[in-house]
Design an enzyme around this catalytic site. Structure first.
Site, PDB file in Angstrom:
ATOM      1  N   LYS A  56       0.836  -1.199   0.000  1.00  0.00           N
ATOM      2  CA  LYS A  56       0.000   0.000   0.000  1.00  0.00           C
ATOM      3  C   LYS A  56       0.873   1.252   0.000  1.00  0.00           C
ATOM      4  O   LYS A  56       2.080   1.193   0.246  1.00  0.00           O
ATOM      5  CB  LYS A  56      -0.896   0.000   1.240  1.00  0.00           C
ATOM      6  CG  LYS A  56      -0.130   0.107   2.550  1.00  0.00           C
ATOM      7  CD  LYS A  56      -1.054   0.136   3.750  1.00  0.00           C
ATOM      8  CE  LYS A  56      -0.245   0.284   5.042  1.00  0.00           C
ATOM      9  NZ  LYS A  56      -1.102   0.388   6.232  1.00  0.00           N
ATOM     10  N   ARG A 154     -10.665   0.420  15.093  1.00  0.00           N
ATOM     11  CA  ARG A 154     -10.580   1.085  13.788  1.00  0.00           C
ATOM     12  C   ARG A 154     -11.559   0.379  12.854  1.00  0.00           C
ATOM     13  O   ARG A 154     -12.768   0.526  12.998  1.00  0.00           O
ATOM     14  CB  ARG A 154      -9.130   1.047  13.286  1.00  0.00           C
ATOM     15  CG  ARG A 154      -8.803   2.046  12.192  1.00  0.00           C
ATOM     16  CD  ARG A 154      -7.324   2.058  11.847  1.00  0.00           C
ATOM     17  NE  ARG A 154      -6.837   0.795  11.306  1.00  0.00           N
ATOM     18  CZ  ARG A 154      -5.585   0.581  10.906  1.00  0.00           C
ATOM     19  NH1 ARG A 154      -4.699   1.550  11.002  1.00  0.00           N
ATOM     20  NH2 ARG A 154      -5.216  -0.585  10.416  1.00  0.00           N
ATOM     21  N   HIS A 186      -6.640  -6.868  12.896  1.00  0.00           N
ATOM     22  CA  HIS A 186      -5.361  -6.146  12.924  1.00  0.00           C
ATOM     23  C   HIS A 186      -4.978  -5.839  14.363  1.00  0.00           C
ATOM     24  O   HIS A 186      -5.833  -5.462  15.182  1.00  0.00           O
ATOM     25  CB  HIS A 186      -5.470  -4.853  12.120  1.00  0.00           C
ATOM     26  CG  HIS A 186      -4.143  -4.224  11.805  1.00  0.00           C
ATOM     27  ND1 HIS A 186      -3.162  -4.869  11.086  1.00  0.00           N
ATOM     28  CD2 HIS A 186      -3.626  -3.009  12.123  1.00  0.00           C
ATOM     29  CE1 HIS A 186      -2.107  -4.078  10.956  1.00  0.00           C
ATOM     30  NE2 HIS A 186      -2.366  -2.945  11.589  1.00  0.00           N
ATOM     31  N   ARG A 242       0.918 -10.569   7.225  1.00  0.00           N
ATOM     32  CA  ARG A 242       0.861  -9.372   6.386  1.00  0.00           C
ATOM     33  C   ARG A 242       1.997  -8.401   6.737  1.00  0.00           C
ATOM     34  O   ARG A 242       1.752  -7.323   7.279  1.00  0.00           O
ATOM     35  CB  ARG A 242      -0.485  -8.664   6.554  1.00  0.00           C
ATOM     36  CG  ARG A 242      -1.711  -9.524   6.318  1.00  0.00           C
ATOM     37  CD  ARG A 242      -2.984  -8.665   6.369  1.00  0.00           C
ATOM     38  NE  ARG A 242      -3.070  -7.888   7.580  1.00  0.00           N
ATOM     39  CZ  ARG A 242      -3.699  -8.263   8.696  1.00  0.00           C
ATOM     40  NH1 ARG A 242      -4.288  -9.447   8.751  1.00  0.00           N
ATOM     41  NH2 ARG A 242      -3.739  -7.475   9.741  1.00  0.00           N
ATOM     42  N   TYR A 288      14.427  30.590   7.448  1.00  0.00           N
ATOM     43  CA  TYR A 288      13.305  31.339   8.012  1.00  0.00           C
ATOM     44  C   TYR A 288      13.374  31.402   9.538  1.00  0.00           C
ATOM     45  O   TYR A 288      13.657  30.408  10.204  1.00  0.00           O
ATOM     46  CB  TYR A 288      11.984  30.693   7.617  1.00  0.00           C
ATOM     47  CG  TYR A 288      11.613  30.866   6.166  1.00  0.00           C
ATOM     48  CD1 TYR A 288      11.429  32.139   5.613  1.00  0.00           C
ATOM     49  CD2 TYR A 288      11.432  29.762   5.350  1.00  0.00           C
ATOM     50  CE1 TYR A 288      11.085  32.293   4.290  1.00  0.00           C
ATOM     51  CE2 TYR A 288      11.080  29.903   4.017  1.00  0.00           C
ATOM     52  CZ  TYR A 288      10.905  31.179   3.488  1.00  0.00           C
ATOM     53  OH  TYR A 288      10.567  31.327   2.171  1.00  0.00           O
ATOM     54  N   CYS A 335      12.729  24.268   4.455  1.00  0.00           N
ATOM     55  CA  CYS A 335      11.825  25.044   3.609  1.00  0.00           C
ATOM     56  C   CYS A 335      11.121  24.107   2.622  1.00  0.00           C
ATOM     57  O   CYS A 335      11.360  22.902   2.602  1.00  0.00           O
ATOM     58  CB  CYS A 335      12.608  26.114   2.855  1.00  0.00           C
ATOM     59  SG  CYS A 335      13.631  27.153   3.916  1.00  0.00           S
ATOM     60  N   MET A 336      10.267  24.656   1.786  1.00  0.00           N
ATOM     61  CA  MET A 336       9.506  23.824   0.875  1.00  0.00           C
ATOM     62  C   MET A 336      10.395  23.049  -0.094  1.00  0.00           C
ATOM     63  O   MET A 336      10.139  21.878  -0.394  1.00  0.00           O
ATOM     64  CB  MET A 336       8.504  24.669   0.082  1.00  0.00           C
ATOM     65  CG  MET A 336       7.603  23.843  -0.814  1.00  0.00           C
ATOM     66  SD  MET A 336       6.363  24.827  -1.692  1.00  0.00           S
ATOM     67  CE  MET A 336       5.274  25.291  -0.351  1.00  0.00           C
ATOM     68  N   ASP A 337      11.460  23.695  -0.575  1.00  0.00           N
ATOM     69  CA  ASP A 337      12.294  23.088  -1.615  1.00  0.00           C
ATOM     70  C   ASP A 337      13.756  22.942  -1.222  1.00  0.00           C
ATOM     71  O   ASP A 337      14.552  22.466  -2.036  1.00  0.00           O
ATOM     72  CB  ASP A 337      12.243  23.939  -2.887  1.00  0.00           C
ATOM     73  CG  ASP A 337      10.830  24.275  -3.298  1.00  0.00           C
ATOM     74  OD1 ASP A 337      10.099  23.349  -3.669  1.00  0.00           O
ATOM     75  OD2 ASP A 337      10.454  25.462  -3.228  1.00  0.00           O
TER      76      ASP A 337
END
Length: 415
Positions: A56, A154, A186, A242, A288, A335-337
């Site tokens: 998955k 769950r 599970h 599993r 930042y 940071c983002m990148d």
């Protein structure tokens, strides 16, 4: 893998081109032979139970189809996914092994999965009815697994709802709309081997199986164990296990053991190259918020990966990185990148230059950081570290496990 690979080291740099020499600034290198070796070890440990390789979430970030093929090459005989689209992608790729999909909701089109011979899970009489109607429309019975609630809180039918789900399954079977394949549940705390909940859940599972038998339903495939239970509790193995995270070479928890202690090989490494190296004075704020300030004249390296690539923002100030002949940590905020590392004090700091290879994590050989090191630094688990590696970071596959003769291991394409 050395603690700090360099461009002069083709193995460390990830081959002839290396990370960041294509359209993107880095790569996730996935060792398919490691996945196959882990699968083989788990098959041996689980015997005589069969092994369902859980693939998955794009195989925990490793690549759905390549990882599935590698796991099957290692001896797994089933595959497990959460989403219908994942199951159908496996079938579209020509994977014919049994595939169980356990997470879907009313309103989704389950007919295509039934038609493709995908095993589907149900946790209620309502869900069984939906699958039966899909089977009618598909013109073939659904391969049905019933999930019992045994303490996870769950998915799964509660003890009060379980008899109705079983009766619905029996009715669908009598109408030729369902094949009763499996019953499962599970475990919530299998990564704590000494916790009593695992035993309590086994007892609840046995009670659900007994209740089903009293109603006239038997399930040839009973399954309960995840990676942790497979490795620590033979009583939880039943007919099928599993494993997920162990397949990719990471431990399901500290109480179970380290990958090395368990004989597992981490399958993923994330690498890039420094985009910039520059000398800065003492007192230079970094990134930042200036949460890091240099305390001496030093060299900073700019790493062109960020949280859009899957680097946790929680790694700000703590994420371990191998570069310039040693290990350091993220300096300031992710940071983002991009993020910054302070190279001062590292063995190769004086020679560091843009283009040098940076390894965020790998198999840990030679002292380099691992996904579990990142998890510990960020207060999370190895599962999240590998699964969150973004699709923006291309996967490059090594090894040949699961490839057809003459085929590419990642695609299976001939030639």
């Amino acid at each position: 893998m050395s603690a700090a690979p360099t461009p002069a080291d083709p193995a460390g740099a990830g081959g002839a081109a290396g990370p960041g020499h294509g359209r993107w600034t880095g790569e996730a290198v996935v060792d398919l032979d490691a996945i196959a070796a882990n699968a083989a070890l788990l098959v041996q440990r689980a015997a005589p139970a069969a092994v369902m390789a859980v693939v998955k979430a794009d195989a925990y970030g490793h690549g759905l189809v390549p990882a599935a093929r590698a796991a099957l090459a290692g001896g797994a005989t089933w595959l497990g996914v959460a989403q219908l689209a994942e199951a159908l992608a496996l079938r579209a790729a020509g994977v014919t092994a049994p595939v169980l999909c356990w997470l879907w909701a009313p309103g989704q089109d389950v007919r295509a999965a039934v038609a493709a011979g995908v095993d589907l899970s149900a946790s209620s009489a309502q869900a069984v009815g939906i699958l039966a109607e899909a089977a009618r429309a598909a013109g073939r019975p659904v391969r049905l697994h019933l999930e019992a609630e045994t303490g996870m809180g769950r998915g799964g039918a509660t003890p009060a709802d379980w008899p109705d789900a079983v009766r619905a399954a029996l009715a669908a079977h009598e109408q030729g709309l369902a094949e009763l394949v499996g019953a499962w549940s599970h475990l919530a705390r299998a990564d704590e081997p000494d916790h009593p909940s695992a035993g309590q859940q086994r007892e609840a599972f046995e009670a659900a199986l007994a209740a089903a038998r009293e109603l006239g339903a038997t399930f040839p495939v009973r399954h309960l164990a995840n990676s942790a239970a497979l490795l620590t509790d033979p009583r939880a193995r039943y007919d099928l296990v599993r494993p997920g995270i162990a397949l990719y070479g990471l431990s399901p928890g500290g109480g179970v053991g380290t990958p090395a202690q368990l004989g597992l090989r981490p399958a993923m490494a994330v690498r890039t190259r420094l985009a910039l190296v520059k000398d800065v004075p003492a007192g230079q704020g970094v990134s930042y918020g200036h949460t890091h300030t240099t305390d001496r004249p030093t060299r900073l390296g700019l790493v062109p990966l960020g949280y859009a690539d899957g680097v946790p923002r929680a790694a700000s100030g703590v994420g371990p990185v191998a570069v310039a002949g040693g290990r350091t940590t993220v300096a300031g905020r992710v940071c983002m990148d991009q993020f910054v590392v302070d190279l001062g004090g590292l063995p190769g700091a004086g020679r560091a230059a843009a283009g040098d290879v940076v390894e965020l994590f790998g198999d840990g050989a030679g002292g380099g950081p691992t996904a579990e090191d990142w998890a510990a630094a960020c207060g999370t688990i190895g599962y999240e570290v590998v699964a969150r590696v973004s699709a923006r970071l291309p996967r490059r596959y090594t090894g040949t496990a699961g490839a057809p003769v003459g085929g590419h291991p990642a695609t299976g394409q001939e030639g």
